[in-house]
Scaffold this motif. Structure first.
Motif, mmCIF file in Angstrom:
data_model
loop_
_atom_site.group_PDB
_atom_site.id
_atom_site.type_symbol
_atom_site.label_atom_id
_atom_site.label_comp_id
_atom_site.label_asym_id
_atom_site.label_seq_id
_atom_site.Cartn_x
_atom_site.Cartn_y
_atom_site.Cartn_z
ATOM 1 N N ILE A 247 -23.074 59.419 5.853
ATOM 2 C CA ILE A 247 -23.643 59.474 7.191
ATOM 3 C C ILE A 247 -23.173 60.777 7.825
ATOM 4 C CG2 ILE A 247 -23.832 58.344 9.443
ATOM 5 C CD1 ILE A 247 -24.815 56.635 7.010
ATOM 6 N N GLY A 248 -24.112 61.532 8.386
ATOM 7 C CA GLY A 248 -23.761 62.795 9.023
ATOM 8 C C GLY A 248 -24.303 62.894 10.437
ATOM 9 N N THR B 292 -27.311 57.929 22.631
ATOM 10 C CA THR B 292 -28.615 58.217 22.015
ATOM 11 C C THR B 292 -28.811 59.707 21.739
ATOM 12 O OG1 THR B 292 -29.747 58.315 24.167
ATOM 13 C CG2 THR B 292 -29.715 56.176 23.018
ATOM 14 N N LYS B 293 -27.973 60.548 22.301
ATOM 15 C CA LYS B 293 -28.053 61.990 22.026
ATOM 16 C C LYS B 293 -27.455 62.344 20.665
ATOM 17 C CE LYS B 293 -27.823 63.321 26.863
ATOM 18 N NZ LYS B 293 -26.969 63.923 27.900
ATOM 19 N N ILE B 294 -26.622 61.459 20.110
ATOM 20 C CA ILE B 294 -25.976 61.724 18.827
ATOM 21 C C ILE B 294 -26.971 61.424 17.713
ATOM 22 C CG2 ILE B 294 -24.047 61.178 17.299
ATOM 23 C CD1 ILE B 294 -22.582 60.147 19.858
ATOM 24 N N LYS B 295 -27.289 62.416 16.920
ATOM 25 C CA LYS B 295 -28.267 62.281 15.833
ATOM 26 C C LYS B 295 -27.537 62.084 14.513
ATOM 27 C CE LYS B 295 -31.569 62.925 18.731
ATOM 28 N NZ LYS B 295 -32.113 61.737 19.352
ATOM 29 N N MET B 296 -27.400 60.818 14.111
ATOM 30 C CA MET B 296 -26.737 60.466 12.859
ATOM 31 C C MET B 296 -27.800 60.065 11.851
ATOM 32 S SD MET B 296 -23.477 58.245 14.206
ATOM 33 C CE MET B 296 -24.395 57.303 15.413
ATOM 34 N N HIS B 297 -27.663 60.572 10.614
ATOM 35 C CA HIS B 297 -28.653 60.315 9.570
ATOM 36 C C HIS B 297 -27.968 60.133 8.219
ATOM 37 C CE1 HIS B 297 -32.156 61.379 12.069
ATOM 38 N NE2 HIS B 297 -31.292 62.170 12.669
ATOM 39 N N VAL B 298 -28.677 59.456 7.328
ATOM 40 C CA VAL B 298 -28.225 59.278 5.947
ATOM 41 C C VAL B 298 -28.561 60.530 5.155
ATOM 42 C CG1 VAL B 298 -28.549 57.947 3.826
ATOM 43 C CG2 VAL B 298 -28.564 56.778 6.045
ATOM 44 N N GLY B 299 -27.627 60.957 4.329
ATOM 45 C CA GLY B 299 -27.859 62.070 3.424
ATOM 46 C C GLY B 299 -27.201 61.811 2.085
ATOM 47 N N THR B 300 -27.585 62.601 1.089
ATOM 48 C CA THR B 300 -27.012 62.482 -0.254
ATOM 49 C C THR B 300 -26.326 63.793 -0.619
ATOM 50 O OG1 THR B 300 -28.737 60.924 -0.915
ATOM 51 C CG2 THR B 300 -27.517 62.018 -2.685
#
Length: 112
Positions: free
Chosen positions: A67-68, A11-19
């Motif tokens: 995904i980053g 849960t510490k890993i912050k993965m998000h969608v980007g363009t």
């Protein structure tokens, strides 16, 4: 196995969608790579180095969602600081297939 993560670790890993908004050849990199500018919405535009030249041209990358991981510390790579890690699947010859959402997602959407 000593390399098992706990749920708290994950849960510490912050993965998000980007363009991807810009992709240019990273001429100073030791291995062939691109410099990517990725828009993560309210989380900002982040710079990353990506060794994805076997499969992608810079033109193919523009407007592609990825995904980053956003909470690694910045990493100095040649003459630039990489501000995020773009995720991909790799095979034995170093080819990378970028991970991306199956459908269009809002920039900054968290990965759970």
């Amino acid at each position: 196995m000593n390399d098992l993560l706990t749920w708290d670790d994950f849960t510490k890993i912050k993965m998000h969608v980007g363009t991807i908004k810009e992709a240019i050849v990273f001429e100073k990199a030791k291995k062939p790579a691109y410099i990517l500018l990725v828009d993560f919405g309210d989380l900002g535009i982040r710079k990353s180095s990506a060794q994805i030249t076997k499969r992608y041209t810079p033109e193919m990358l523009i407007d592609k969602q990825v995904i980053g991981v956003l909470n690694f510390p910045p990493k100095q790579i040649a003459n630039m600081k990489s501000e995020c890690l773009i995720l991909g699947a790799t095979n034995n010859d170093g080819d990378v297939i970028l991970l991306q959402p199956e459908q269009l997602a809002k920039n900054g959407t968290p990965i759970a």
